[in-house]
Write a protein that holds these residues in place. Structure first.
Motif, PDB file in Angstrom:
ATOM      1  N   THR A  56       6.796  -0.499 -14.220  1.00  0.00           N
ATOM      2  CA  THR A  56       7.379  -1.239 -13.099  1.00  0.00           C
ATOM      3  C   THR A  56       6.677  -2.582 -12.892  1.00  0.00           C
ATOM      4  O   THR A  56       5.467  -2.693 -13.054  1.00  0.00           O
ATOM      5  CB  THR A  56       7.268  -0.418 -11.795  1.00  0.00           C
ATOM      6  N   VAL A  57       7.471  -3.579 -12.508  1.00  0.00           N
ATOM      7  CA  VAL A  57       6.914  -4.855 -12.062  1.00  0.00           C
ATOM      8  C   VAL A  57       7.093  -4.916 -10.555  1.00  0.00           C
ATOM      9  O   VAL A  57       8.216  -4.790 -10.052  1.00  0.00           O
ATOM     10  CB  VAL A  57       7.633  -6.054 -12.704  1.00  0.00           C
ATOM     11  N   TYR A  58       5.987  -5.063  -9.837  1.00  0.00           N
ATOM     12  CA  TYR A  58       6.049  -5.226  -8.382  1.00  0.00           C
ATOM     13  C   TYR A  58       5.971  -6.711  -8.096  1.00  0.00           C
ATOM     14  O   TYR A  58       4.933  -7.358  -8.288  1.00  0.00           O
ATOM     15  CB  TYR A  58       4.897  -4.492  -7.694  1.00  0.00           C
TER      16      TYR A  58
ATOM     17  N   ARG B 267      -3.254 -12.262  -3.820  1.00  0.00           N
ATOM     18  CA  ARG B 267      -4.299 -11.644  -4.645  1.00  0.00           C
ATOM     19  C   ARG B 267      -4.668 -10.264  -4.112  1.00  0.00           C
ATOM     20  O   ARG B 267      -4.936  -9.334  -4.886  1.00  0.00           O
ATOM     21  CB  ARG B 267      -5.519 -12.563  -4.701  1.00  0.00           C
ATOM     22  N   LYS B 268      -4.675 -10.097  -2.785  1.00  0.00           N
ATOM     23  CA  LYS B 268      -4.956  -8.785  -2.199  1.00  0.00           C
ATOM     24  C   LYS B 268      -3.866  -7.782  -2.570  1.00  0.00           C
ATOM     25  O   LYS B 268      -4.165  -6.618  -2.875  1.00  0.00           O
ATOM     26  CB  LYS B 268      -5.065  -8.906  -0.680  1.00  0.00           C
ATOM     27  N   ILE B 269      -2.621  -8.221  -2.542  1.00  0.00           N
ATOM     28  CA  ILE B 269      -1.519  -7.328  -2.905  1.00  0.00           C
ATOM     29  C   ILE B 269      -1.629  -6.935  -4.373  1.00  0.00           C
ATOM     30  O   ILE B 269      -1.415  -5.771  -4.738  1.00  0.00           O
ATOM     31  CB  ILE B 269      -0.161  -7.997  -2.620  1.00  0.00           C
ATOM     32  N   ALA B 270      -1.995  -7.883  -5.223  1.00  0.00           N
ATOM     33  CA  ALA B 270      -2.177  -7.574  -6.645  1.00  0.00           C
ATOM     34  C   ALA B 270      -3.262  -6.517  -6.830  1.00  0.00           C
ATOM     35  O   ALA B 270      -3.125  -5.599  -7.656  1.00  0.00           O
ATOM     36  CB  ALA B 270      -2.533  -8.847  -7.410  1.00  0.00           C
ATOM     37  N   GLU B 271      -4.343  -6.629  -6.055  1.00  0.00           N
ATOM     38  CA  GLU B 271      -5.423  -5.640  -6.133  1.00  0.00           C
ATOM     39  C   GLU B 271      -4.933  -4.265  -5.707  1.00  0.00           C
ATOM     40  O   GLU B 271      -5.257  -3.249  -6.339  1.00  0.00           O
ATOM     41  CB  GLU B 271      -6.596  -6.079  -5.262  1.00  0.00           C
ATOM     42  N   VAL B 272      -4.177  -4.218  -4.629  1.00  0.00           N
ATOM     43  CA  VAL B 272      -3.660  -2.939  -4.122  1.00  0.00           C
ATOM     44  C   VAL B 272      -2.773  -2.275  -5.160  1.00  0.00           C
ATOM     45  O   VAL B 272      -2.891  -1.073  -5.428  1.00  0.00           O
ATOM     46  CB  VAL B 272      -2.871  -3.170  -2.806  1.00  0.00           C
TER      47      VAL B 272
ATOM     48  N   ARG C 152       0.829  -1.212   0.000  1.00  0.00           N
ATOM     49  CA  ARG C 152       0.000   0.000   0.000  1.00  0.00           C
ATOM     50  C   ARG C 152       0.865   1.264   0.000  1.00  0.00           C
ATOM     51  O   ARG C 152       0.521   2.253  -0.642  1.00  0.00           O
ATOM     52  CB  ARG C 152      -0.923   0.007   1.216  1.00  0.00           C
ATOM     53  N   GLU C 153       1.971   1.223   0.738  1.00  0.00           N
ATOM     54  CA  GLU C 153       2.864   2.376   0.765  1.00  0.00           C
ATOM     55  C   GLU C 153       3.553   2.583  -0.579  1.00  0.00           C
ATOM     56  O   GLU C 153       3.740   3.712  -1.030  1.00  0.00           O
ATOM     57  CB  GLU C 153       3.937   2.188   1.847  1.00  0.00           C
TER      58      GLU C 153
END
Length: 463
Positions: free
Chosen positions: A80-82, A94-99, A70-71
């Motif tokens: 960029t690729v996170y 999946r939650k991180i991908a949504e964020v 989130r930060e």
């Protein structure tokens, strides 16, 4: 090419060094007091670490992964690729991908490390999934790492990792228990020789699994907990997976595998102030007594080990016996068979219990002398209040499993009571539940802060 590495622990430092060796510009961020690898620029914020990067690696540990994403997300470029490399449940990935997708045009990759980073460094094999998987495969492939691109959504690579973890962490757990048993029997060397003969790398593999289980006990306990959830989703029994996670939790204690109370003073103190609602959320709402059992005075709160009592309806003879057996830190949990016609306890027995170090009582039955209990500051949860005193004929039992408020409580289980009610946590799960409940607490605090921030941003929304 520029890479930002969030988390400079053991794995983060090794990956940073590998990218430096291959000519990448490397920026690292870690709020902890950890060394900065040679050739790495140390950032002072997450934002500084990710700005202008082609690739960002999340290596903070699963506990902080979502908050860190989130930060970082608002400051990512569209190119960029996170890549999140933390060992975590598919749902978290999946939650991180949504964020990442909601706050930026960057792409996300779920990356699972399949092997020993201390041994293979940046060439450790990977499994990847998500929209950014092919780019991650190119980047790490150039470093010499074997990469399997699943071509699937975020979470698929993490599921593969957890399936492997059941075996690898389970093997580590078996080795630790066997070696510790050998040491206790005076035969450690012989046991180690037997294990080493069965492993391809012999002593080297044995030491990595044994030492690693202790070194990374807390993180691996959470990882195996996630694996157990996956096993449950697959419709399989989770008994073995839970046992593997429990051994890792034990390895993380200062007492190690020694047969001591799971509810150490430190663990009990760590639950102080933790809401029963958060504990309930962390345990899928299991272990919460029904709402008919409530605190008898406002502000009542207690955390303790269960001293269990089973008594005949309306009779408290055995409670006097239990008080004599009580130890400091106990909370008496009484199956009074739900009877509300007679009070099982009042001010006198409460005073005696408090003198023994009892921190509270939970009654599936009635109590009396509520005003005096409040003056004493002695916490009691009960199904009802009545002025009628108890019978004193018996029979009853102390130190047996009891059913209270629809929940089975065993002797020594963790019991937490507050204004919302009472939660019971099995002693062997108390350490893992604490971690999960603190995560729930932190997430709720963040969401409240977001709500307040949104309200303040609206004209007239805050005053």
């Amino acid at each position: 090419m520029k890479v930002g590495i969030l988390g400079l622990g053991e794995a983060g430092a090794l990956y940073a060094a590998g990218f430096v060796e291959h000519g990448w510009e490397v920026v690292g961020f870690d709020p902890g007091e950890v060394p900065t690898p040679a050739g790495v620029t140390r950032a002072v914020t997450t934002q500084e670490a990710v700005q202008g990067c082609d690739l960002v690696l999340g290596l903070t540990g699963a506990k902080a992964a979502l908050a860190v994403a989130r930060e970082a997300a608002p400051h990512l470029r569209s190119t960029t690729v996170y890549a999140d490399l933390n060992a975590a449940a598919p749902e978290l990935k999946r939650k991180i991908a949504e964020v990442v997708g909601e706050a930026s045009a960057a792409v996300f990759a779920d990356v699972s490390v399949i092997g020993s980073v201390p041994k293979y460094r940046h060439r450790t094999a990977l499994v990847v999934s998500g929209r950014g998987a092919s780019l991650v495969a190119d980047y790490f492939g150039a470093l010499g790492a074997p990469v399997e691109d699943l071509g699937a959504e975020a979470g698929a690579a993490s599921a593969r990792k957890l399936l492997r973890s059941l075996f690898m962490k389970g093997l580590g757990a078996i080795i630790v228990e066997a070696v510790e048993a050998g040491r206790a029997a005076g035969d450690e060397l012989w046991v180690r020789e037997q294990i080493a003969k069965e492993l391809v790398d012999g002593e080297g593999a044995l030491d990595r699994l044994y030492d690693g289980t202790y070194k990374h006990a807390d993180r691996r306990a959470r990882e195996v907990s996630a694996a157990a959830e996956l096993v449950a989703e697959l419709g399989l029994d989770t008994g073995l997976a839970r046992a593997i996670g429990e051994l890792h939790a034990l390895a993380g204690r200062s007492e190690g595998l020694r047969d001591t109370s799971r509810l150490t003073p430190e663990l009990l103190s760590a639950y102080a102030g933790l809401a029963t609602a958060n504990i309930g959320d962390a345990t899928d709402r299991l272990g919460l007594l029904d709402s008919g059992i409530s605190a008898l005075w406002p502000g009542a709160r207690a955390v303790g080990r269960a001293l269990t009592v089973w008594t005949r309806a309306g009779d408290n003879q055995v409670l006097h016996q239990a008080v004599k057996l009580a130890e400091p830190g106990d909370i008496m949990v009484v199956n009074g068979e739900g009877d509300t016609s007679r009070a099982l306890i009042g001010e006198l027995i409460a005073e005696r219990a408090r003198a023994r170090g009892v921190v509270g009582m939970v009654l599936d039955g009635a109590a009396r002398d509520v005003e005096v209990l409040a003056e004493m500051g002695f916490p009691v949860w009960a199904r009802a209040v009545t002025p009628a005193g108890p019978y004193k004929s018996g029979p009853g039992r102390v130190g047996v499993p009891v059913a209270v408020g629809g929940v089975v409580c065993h002797p020594g289980d963790l019991v937490v009571g507050d204004g919302d009610g009472v939660a019971v946590v099995p002693a062997d799960r108390a350490a893992a539940v604490l971690v999960a409940a603190r995560e729930v607490e932190a997430d709720e605090a963040r969401r409240r802060a977001d709500i307040r921030a949104a309200a303040a941003a609206v004209p007239g929304g805050a005053s």
